[in-house]
Design a protein around this motif. Structure first.
Motif, PDB file in Angstrom:
ATOM      1  N   SER A 183     -10.406  14.890   1.763  1.00  0.00           N
ATOM      2  CA  SER A 183     -10.153  13.620   2.449  1.00  0.00           C
ATOM      3  C   SER A 183      -9.462  13.911   3.774  1.00  0.00           C
ATOM      4  O   SER A 183      -8.325  14.383   3.792  1.00  0.00           O
ATOM      5  CB  SER A 183      -9.277  12.717   1.576  1.00  0.00           C
ATOM      6  OG  SER A 183      -9.043  11.490   2.218  1.00  0.00           O
ATOM      7  N   HIS A 217     -16.094   6.553   7.798  1.00  0.00           N
ATOM      8  CA  HIS A 217     -14.796   6.619   7.130  1.00  0.00           C
ATOM      9  C   HIS A 217     -14.256   5.249   6.734  1.00  0.00           C
ATOM     10  O   HIS A 217     -13.669   5.090   5.661  1.00  0.00           O
ATOM     11  CB  HIS A 217     -13.792   7.313   8.057  1.00  0.00           C
ATOM     12  CG  HIS A 217     -12.453   7.566   7.425  1.00  0.00           C
ATOM     13  ND1 HIS A 217     -11.384   6.701   7.567  1.00  0.00           N
ATOM     14  CD2 HIS A 217     -12.022   8.579   6.629  1.00  0.00           C
ATOM     15  CE1 HIS A 217     -10.353   7.183   6.895  1.00  0.00           C
ATOM     16  NE2 HIS A 217     -10.701   8.310   6.315  1.00  0.00           N
ATOM     17  N   ASP A 233     -15.416   9.664   0.867  1.00  0.00           N
ATOM     18  CA  ASP A 233     -13.971   9.452   0.973  1.00  0.00           C
ATOM     19  C   ASP A 233     -13.643   7.961   0.986  1.00  0.00           C
ATOM     20  O   ASP A 233     -12.673   7.512   0.369  1.00  0.00           O
ATOM     21  CB  ASP A 233     -13.448  10.123   2.249  1.00  0.00           C
ATOM     22  CG  ASP A 233     -11.941  10.002   2.392  1.00  0.00           C
ATOM     23  OD1 ASP A 233     -11.233  10.274   1.408  1.00  0.00           O
ATOM     24  OD2 ASP A 233     -11.472   9.614   3.468  1.00  0.00           O
ATOM     25  N   ARG A 272     -11.320   6.066  -1.869  1.00  0.00           N
ATOM     26  CA  ARG A 272     -10.136   5.264  -1.561  1.00  0.00           C
ATOM     27  C   ARG A 272     -10.257   3.861  -2.169  1.00  0.00           C
ATOM     28  O   ARG A 272      -9.282   3.301  -2.670  1.00  0.00           O
ATOM     29  CB  ARG A 272      -9.945   5.181  -0.044  1.00  0.00           C
ATOM     30  CG  ARG A 272      -9.378   6.474   0.545  1.00  0.00           C
ATOM     31  CD  ARG A 272      -9.129   6.374   2.044  1.00  0.00           C
ATOM     32  NE  ARG A 272     -10.367   6.563   2.801  1.00  0.00           N
ATOM     33  CZ  ARG A 272     -10.948   5.636   3.545  1.00  0.00           C
ATOM     34  NH1 ARG A 272     -10.439   4.417   3.598  1.00  0.00           N
ATOM     35  NH2 ARG A 272     -12.037   5.914   4.228  1.00  0.00           N
ATOM     36  N   CYS A 273     -11.448   3.284  -2.125  1.00  0.00           N
ATOM     37  CA  CYS A 273     -11.654   1.949  -2.710  1.00  0.00           C
ATOM     38  C   CYS A 273     -11.441   1.975  -4.223  1.00  0.00           C
ATOM     39  O   CYS A 273     -10.856   1.049  -4.796  1.00  0.00           O
ATOM     40  CB  CYS A 273     -13.066   1.459  -2.392  1.00  0.00           C
ATOM     41  SG  CYS A 273     -13.323   1.044  -0.644  1.00  0.00           S
ATOM     42  N   ARG A 321      -9.581   4.161  -5.916  1.00  0.00           N
ATOM     43  CA  ARG A 321      -8.155   4.373  -6.183  1.00  0.00           C
ATOM     44  C   ARG A 321      -7.352   3.080  -6.021  1.00  0.00           C
ATOM     45  O   ARG A 321      -6.347   2.866  -6.698  1.00  0.00           O
ATOM     46  CB  ARG A 321      -7.600   5.462  -5.262  1.00  0.00           C
ATOM     47  CG  ARG A 321      -7.965   6.871  -5.682  1.00  0.00           C
ATOM     48  CD  ARG A 321      -7.075   7.895  -4.993  1.00  0.00           C
ATOM     49  NE  ARG A 321      -7.289   7.903  -3.547  1.00  0.00           N
ATOM     50  CZ  ARG A 321      -8.137   8.699  -2.926  1.00  0.00           C
ATOM     51  NH1 ARG A 321      -8.882   9.549  -3.626  1.00  0.00           N
ATOM     52  NH2 ARG A 321      -8.256   8.666  -1.613  1.00  0.00           N
ATOM     53  N   ASP A 322      -7.829   2.196  -5.113  1.00  0.00           N
ATOM     54  CA  ASP A 322      -7.130   0.925  -4.886  1.00  0.00           C
ATOM     55  C   ASP A 322      -7.673  -0.196  -5.778  1.00  0.00           C
ATOM     56  O   ASP A 322      -7.434  -1.387  -5.512  1.00  0.00           O
ATOM     57  CB  ASP A 322      -7.245   0.524  -3.413  1.00  0.00           C
ATOM     58  CG  ASP A 322      -6.439   1.448  -2.504  1.00  0.00           C
ATOM     59  OD1 ASP A 322      -5.517   2.110  -3.022  1.00  0.00           O
ATOM     60  OD2 ASP A 322      -6.734   1.525  -1.303  1.00  0.00           O
TER      61      ASP A 322
END
Length: 396
Positions: free
Chosen positions: A198, A223, A339, A343-344, A346-347
């Protein structure tokens, strides 16, 4: 000695030669004659006899050819396999592309892979494209995959292989060949199984700075919006739309490797995909449009001398940026997209919503690609279970 046999499974498990020959004589599959013109170390020659070429007497034709071979060997003569009237692989592949029913973008990707990586590949001193449509063997395909493995990323190798396999699948359906030479050919490990790096925002800025000016925004599209490279290069300024819940990009085209526009993957020409625009990306787009005087309907990442960027030249700049940002050598544009998805996830973004943003056909594809991120840890699962039982005890 010449050997006459079939490769079909009709006589599998039959050990008696007479019974096996009797079964083979009735089945419609091709008969192959094997022989060598020299000793054991000489090259194995083959001749295949199809039923439609010999008025139903392909078995007898094979036996007659075997007798001819034996007679010639007795006189120490060299026997070459009879030449069949057939198209070169290149001609067969181009005919397949011209008549293929399906997504225009997929057909274009097949054509690019075949014309740029397959036709001119030399195997046994012959161009792959010049091999007869029935002469291509599994060994030829394995040699092609091995050659590509040393030059391209695993995803690219798989793309090239799929294009070749599609041609032979069509030839098989047309009864030109019985079995595809692409069956059970091992491919290099797929990129989806790797651990992705990342990049930091600082690394992202360095990477973008090494690209030709108008192309720099594409890095942030990957990104911050999870776009594929072709999608990022096809965004127009007027696709930035303010909706009830903020700004979105309504994209409906992608730039193919042949520098042409095509519909998005899994979508028809008139269909579009809405991608939410974060404030960070909105600011980048506005500043970029002002800096390069992009018109209302202009492409945000135009080419130098053509409407769209030349992909090989783009990748040269991108590779330079990867080195300058001190990212892993194998870092490719698609990692920016992965990446974004990571991130999406993980959130805690709902999977169906992420699938729509990413342009996946359905959320099952998203789940398969990012399964390693969705599993979570044993500790987090234990914590969740503890919270459940604490709530149950409080309620009691």
């Amino acid at each position: 000695m010449a050997t006459v046999a079939k490769r079909c499974e009709c006589a599998n498990g039959v050990t008696d030669k007479r019974k096996r020959d009797r079964i083979w004589s009735k089945c419609p599959h091709t008969v192959t004659v094997y022989w060598r013109n020299g000793g054991r170390g000489s090259r194995l020659q083959t001749a295949t006899f199809k039923k439609k070429e010999y008025d139903g007497d392909h078995w007898g034709a094979a036996n007659r050819w075997a007798k001819k071979v034996e007679g010639a060997r007795a006189l120490e003569e060299v026997v070459k396999a009879p030449k069949r009237k057939q198209r070169p692989f290149k001609e067969a592949a181009e005919a397949f592309l011209a008549t293929r029913i399906g997504s225009e973008s997929t057909t274009a990707h097949y054509g690019y892979s075949l014309r740029n990586h397959v036709y001119d590949f030399h195997v046994d001193g012959i161009r792959f494209g010049d091999l007869g449509e029935t002469e291509v063997s599994r060994e030829h395909v394995k040699a092609l995959v091995k050659h590509c493995e040393g030059r391209f990323a695993p995803n690219t190798v798989a793309t090239i292989y799929i294009a070749v396999s599609a041609v032979f699948a069509d030839l098989r359906e047309s009864k030109v060949i019985e079995t595809s030479p692409c069956v059970n050919v091992a491919l290099p490990a797929h990129v989806e199984s790797r651990v992705f790096v990342s990049p930091t925002l600082e690394q992202l800025d360095i990477l973008a700075s090494r690209l030709h000016g108008p192309w720099q925004l594409s890095v942030y599209f990957g990104h911050a919006a999870g776009m594929r490279i072709g999608e990022a290069l096809a965004v127009r300024m007027n696709q930035l739309v303010e909706g009830n819940e903020g700004y979105v990009l309504r994209i409906n085209r992608q730039v193919l490797k042949a520098n042409t526009l095509a519909p998005l993957k899994h979508r028809k020409p008139e269909e579009f995909r809405e991608v939410p625009v974060a404030d960070f990306l909105y600011e980048k787009i506005i500043n970029h449009a002002e800096a390069y005087s992009i018109g209302e309907d202009g492409f945000l990442c135009p080419g130098k001398s053509a409407p769209h960027p030349h992909r090989p030249t783009y990748y040269e700049d991108f590779r330079d940026g990867v080195g300058a940002a001190e990212l892993p050598e194998e870092f490719v544009f698609h990692w920016l997209r992965h990446d974004f998805a990571a991130r999406c996830i993980r959130d805690k973004m709902p999977l169906p919503q992420l699938a729509r943003i990413m342009g996946h056909k359905n959320s099952m594809i998203t789940e398969r690609v990012y399964w390693h991120l969705l599993q979570g840890s044993v500790a987090s699962a234990r914590q969740m279970l503890n919270q459940q039982y604490e709530k149950m005890h409080l309620a009691a």
